[in-house]
Write a protein that holds these residues in place. Structure first.
Motif, PDB file in Angstrom:
ATOM      1  N   ARG A 256       0.806  -1.216   0.000  1.00  0.00           N
ATOM      2  CA  ARG A 256       0.000   0.000   0.000  1.00  0.00           C
ATOM      3  C   ARG A 256       0.840   1.267   0.000  1.00  0.00           C
ATOM      4  O   ARG A 256       0.340   2.340   0.290  1.00  0.00           O
ATOM      5  CB  ARG A 256      -0.958  -0.025   1.197  1.00  0.00           C
ATOM      6  N   TYR A 287     -12.835 -12.043  11.472  1.00  0.00           N
ATOM      7  CA  TYR A 287     -11.917 -10.985  11.894  1.00  0.00           C
ATOM      8  C   TYR A 287     -12.515  -9.616  11.610  1.00  0.00           C
ATOM      9  O   TYR A 287     -13.325  -9.451  10.698  1.00  0.00           O
ATOM     10  CB  TYR A 287     -10.553 -11.116  11.198  1.00  0.00           C
ATOM     11  N   ALA A 288     -12.102  -8.656  12.419  1.00  0.00           N
ATOM     12  CA  ALA A 288     -12.468  -7.259  12.180  1.00  0.00           C
ATOM     13  C   ALA A 288     -11.190  -6.440  12.094  1.00  0.00           C
ATOM     14  O   ALA A 288     -10.213  -6.719  12.790  1.00  0.00           O
ATOM     15  CB  ALA A 288     -13.348  -6.728  13.308  1.00  0.00           C
ATOM     16  N   VAL A 289     -11.205  -5.463  11.196  1.00  0.00           N
ATOM     17  CA  VAL A 289     -10.094  -4.519  11.092  1.00  0.00           C
ATOM     18  C   VAL A 289     -10.664  -3.156  11.486  1.00  0.00           C
ATOM     19  O   VAL A 289     -11.483  -2.590  10.764  1.00  0.00           O
ATOM     20  CB  VAL A 289      -9.533  -4.478   9.650  1.00  0.00           C
ATOM     21  N   ALA A 290     -10.248  -2.659  12.649  1.00  0.00           N
ATOM     22  CA  ALA A 290     -10.874  -1.438  13.177  1.00  0.00           C
ATOM     23  C   ALA A 290     -10.388  -0.194  12.431  1.00  0.00           C
ATOM     24  O   ALA A 290     -11.137   0.764  12.257  1.00  0.00           O
ATOM     25  CB  ALA A 290     -10.591  -1.301  14.665  1.00  0.00           C
ATOM     26  N   ASP A 291      -9.141  -0.199  12.006  1.00  0.00           N
ATOM     27  CA  ASP A 291      -8.588   0.903  11.215  1.00  0.00           C
ATOM     28  C   ASP A 291      -8.973   2.268  11.809  1.00  0.00           C
ATOM     29  O   ASP A 291      -8.889   2.445  13.017  1.00  0.00           O
ATOM     30  CB  ASP A 291      -9.048   0.756   9.757  1.00  0.00           C
TER      31      ASP A 291
ATOM     32  N   LEU B 185     -15.560   1.228   4.131  1.00  0.00           N
ATOM     33  CA  LEU B 185     -16.108   0.477   5.268  1.00  0.00           C
ATOM     34  C   LEU B 185     -16.865  -0.727   4.732  1.00  0.00           C
ATOM     35  O   LEU B 185     -17.812  -0.578   3.956  1.00  0.00           O
ATOM     36  CB  LEU B 185     -17.056   1.362   6.091  1.00  0.00           C
ATOM     37  N   TYR B 287      -9.054   0.918   4.824  1.00  0.00           N
ATOM     38  CA  TYR B 287     -10.345   0.237   4.925  1.00  0.00           C
ATOM     39  C   TYR B 287     -10.540  -0.331   6.321  1.00  0.00           C
ATOM     40  O   TYR B 287      -9.577  -0.652   7.019  1.00  0.00           O
ATOM     41  CB  TYR B 287     -10.476  -0.887   3.888  1.00  0.00           C
ATOM     42  N   ALA B 288     -11.802  -0.433   6.714  1.00  0.00           N
ATOM     43  CA  ALA B 288     -12.156  -1.100   7.970  1.00  0.00           C
ATOM     44  C   ALA B 288     -13.150  -2.205   7.652  1.00  0.00           C
ATOM     45  O   ALA B 288     -13.991  -2.064   6.757  1.00  0.00           O
ATOM     46  CB  ALA B 288     -12.774  -0.108   8.950  1.00  0.00           C
ATOM     47  N   VAL B 289     -13.006  -3.313   8.366  1.00  0.00           N
ATOM     48  CA  VAL B 289     -13.966  -4.411   8.256  1.00  0.00           C
ATOM     49  C   VAL B 289     -14.650  -4.513   9.620  1.00  0.00           C
ATOM     50  O   VAL B 289     -14.020  -4.895  10.608  1.00  0.00           O
ATOM     51  CB  VAL B 289     -13.256  -5.738   7.905  1.00  0.00           C
ATOM     52  N   ALA B 290     -15.923  -4.131   9.673  1.00  0.00           N
ATOM     53  CA  ALA B 290     -16.602  -4.034  10.974  1.00  0.00           C
ATOM     54  C   ALA B 290     -16.949  -5.419  11.527  1.00  0.00           C
ATOM     55  O   ALA B 290     -16.940  -5.638  12.737  1.00  0.00           O
ATOM     56  CB  ALA B 290     -17.856  -3.183  10.855  1.00  0.00           C
ATOM     57  N   ASP B 291     -17.269  -6.346  10.658  1.00  0.00           N
ATOM     58  CA  ASP B 291     -17.551  -7.727  11.060  1.00  0.00           C
ATOM     59  C   ASP B 291     -18.464  -7.782  12.292  1.00  0.00           C
ATOM     60  O   ASP B 291     -19.451  -7.057  12.346  1.00  0.00           O
ATOM     61  CB  ASP B 291     -16.219  -8.464  11.294  1.00  0.00           C
TER      62      ASP B 291
END
Lengths: 415, 415
Positions: A256, A287-291, B185, B287-291
């Motif tokens: 990136r 999984y979650a990516v809070a970023d 998101l 990016y965020a993955v809220a899951d």
């Protein structure tokens, strides 16, 4: 009398606007001692472009609203000044702008790169016989600055992550009997594990069983064993992982690019961990990516963090008044743990600039995948206190303040 | 008099415990009309294993705490009953357990798969001349159930996503001048875009410029053009994307297996979109993955959602009392938009089971990448109202209730 230049720099936090709010309060209290308070639009770029926000043009209500907003009300930046010895144009320009607006105080609110900017400017001003009082105010969710007990912004990000991992933990626990067995939360933190470590404060049985921090080399077999043990013992396993963790040497999680300071953009380790667990243990994972959510969740800001961030702003103005703490970064000093008491102190900019403070050994448990009681004791006061936000129409009351600039006095600059 | 069996089924939501709370309140109000209220541990699995939670064994304080917890207090499940015509052992077992505990009412709280389970059981009970009143209560963050205006759980997930995208939007706007230009998101929602669409309620300038929903085929060039236009016009671009969106036909975002119902595990589109933007437009992205965070964020639950979820539970008990709504799923009926008024109605289980309600055409803007005013009008009431949680020690007051079972009356069952 002279004017104050203040700006935000680097990645924003939930509470850097609280620092600006403290700056404004301090300025209003001592208004007779300063010509003006000017805020740089987008950090130091505002000084170069002569885009200077004029605080006098705002109503008290507008200024009050700043405190309750995430992000930087007038912008922040990732911008590295060129080397003043070989390419001094930017420095000359800033000097011109500061002279034109009679700026005698420079306050820069940022992380390690930003403190480096402050130090370079201070050195340049001195060399050019310009008496400008230069100070730094700490700010970073990464909590990786030297010379301060903790960094404003960190406590709120930690509080958000703790709430999040507990909520996901409750979810996981409800479903693990016949569905997902492992949940992974990826935190920020660059090359340090402070944010991942903070999730260790989450209350059992909803807190992480495994915390992966870049301070410890990833041990694949020990990790998989611990995850599997947790699944068999508890029925599920909750993991938090810092973005800076490397599954193997020289790994890049994403392609990136790099930022203005040459730092590799991190993020994206969680899916790799999920795949590893799926492949090796065949447990269903999520999984979650809070970023950015973790550094902008103003709705969950920590009371301690808000208080400290604001106090530092006020203190900076008082320091300008006294001409104290030149070439220093203000810092938080812990006076006692219980009751938690703190004070404001300072540290030379040179000790902070470009350095990263990692988690000390005594804060990491022997297995390398959790935190110790000493770490809990350190972290606990930083996440205390809630200040619920006003909502309207079901949404938080965030709004963008119009940018009202002071009249330009210099020729346009193309940078 | 007979006993009531209640259980949660399928992916949990922020407010399914509010439904259980309504069930308990309704039961206490009409306690003299029922022998007992038994809650299945881990959904229908509790009926098979005869793991039946005995509500009578809890203190009022314990029962009250259920309302404020995310997840399912006594567990939920992803579990598909076998075909009763060819492998009837599970059905026979449930019948035995229900007879042994004098269960005359079956209330199942879940999504489309769960309503199918209820329908199958009801058919089986009838065929075997057992008079058991079978009802469904809707629940899914996906909002994709037929026969109900909206699904409990959706409004709270939407409120969480709206707050999150606004906060990330403020962050992005602060930094975009010299750093990240595009934020993505990723929402859940399976094959429907309701959750992604809900972010369209976020207030400008912090709401999404682009919403990608699986109801519209992904148009790569139109998407990239829209993103680039937004970056050039606004300085940044905010995107929400539903996990079910496919960048090209037959795409699998992850190789994460299938669940008990044969559904492919989704999730993981955000990094692909980020790469596409980086590669084609060279904008810095995050990016965020809220899951699971979006379906368990009890700290941001919608007042409307909590009210409806609880009311449905109470109403279900009253329906048992009246022996009404057999083989029906209770449903929310919208009476008026402004002021928002709603009522409880019902729909035959057969119209709900295994079907997915997608976003109607009139809710999607012409470009296919945003929502219309009609959609906003539909969504708006569902996210209204805040009920702040109690925190202690900086963490939400979540706790795990001990599971107190009614005495077993059947022989052990190995399934």
């Amino acid at each position: 009398m002279g004017s104050i230049f203040f700006a935000h720099s680097g990645g924003v936090t939930t509470t850097i606007n609280a620092t600006l709010s403290g700056i404004i309060d301090g300025y209003h209290k001592h208004q007779s001692s300063f010509s003006n308070l000017l805020v740089g639009e987008n950090g130091i770029i505002g000084a170069i472009k002569e885009s200077l926000i004029d605080i006098k043009q705002y109503t008290p209500e507008e200024l009050q609203s700043i405190y309750s907003q995430p992000g930087a009300a007038f912008g922040s930046c990732r911008f590295k000044l060129k080397d003043p010895n070989t390419q001094s144009a930017q420095f000359e320009r800033i000097l011109d702008v500061f002279k034109a607006h009679n700026i005698k105080y420079f306050i820069y609110n940022g992380g390690n790169d930003s403190q480096d900017t402050t130090l370079k400017l201070s050195t340049y001003f001195k060399k050019n016989h310009l008496d400008i009082h230069c100070m730094g105010i700490p700010k970073t969710i990464d909590n990786d600055l030297y010379g301060t007990d903790n960094c404003p912004g960190f406590g709120s990000a930690a509080k958000y992550l703790i709430t999040s991992i507990m909520e996901a933990g409750v979810d996981l626990r409800s479903m693990s009997n016949s569905s997902t067995k492992v949940f992974i939360l990826e935190t920020m933190g660059r090359h340090t594990g402070w944010l991942a470590a903070s999730t260790g404060l989450a209350k059992a049985p909803f807190g992480p069983h495994v915390i992966l921090m870049p301070e410890r080399k990833f041990n694949r077999s020990a990790f998989l064993k611990k995850v599997d043990q947790s699944v068999h013992r508890n029925g599920y396993c909750i993991i938090s992982v810092a973005e800076g963790v490397k599954l193997h040497e020289d790994q890049l999680h994403s392609n990136r690019g790099v930022d203005a300071f040459g730092h590799q953009q991190l993020g994206g380790i969680a899916p790799h961990i999920a795949s590893l667990i799926k492949d090796e243990l065949d447990h269903k994972t999520h999984y979650a990516v809070a970023d950015y959510l973790q550094r902008s969740a103003r709705h969950l800001a920590s009371g301690t963090d808000l208080e400290q961030a604001k106090a530092l702003g006020k203190f900076a103005i008082e320091s300008c008044l006294k001409k104290s703490f030149n070439e220093k970064m203000l810092a938080i000093k812990r006076v006692s743990d219980n009751p938690y008491q703190w004070d404001i102190t300072s540290t030379p900019l040179s000790t902070v600039a470009n350095e990263e403070k990692v988690i000390p050994d005594e804060f990491i448990s022997e297995c390398g995948m959790h935190i110790t009681d000493a770490c809990r004791q350190y972290l606990k006061p930083l996440i205390q206190g809630e200040q619920w936000l006003d909502y309207s129409d079901g949404c938080p009351n965030y709004s963008a303040l119009e940018k009202k600039f002071v009249e330009e006095k210099c020729a346009p600059y193309v940078y």
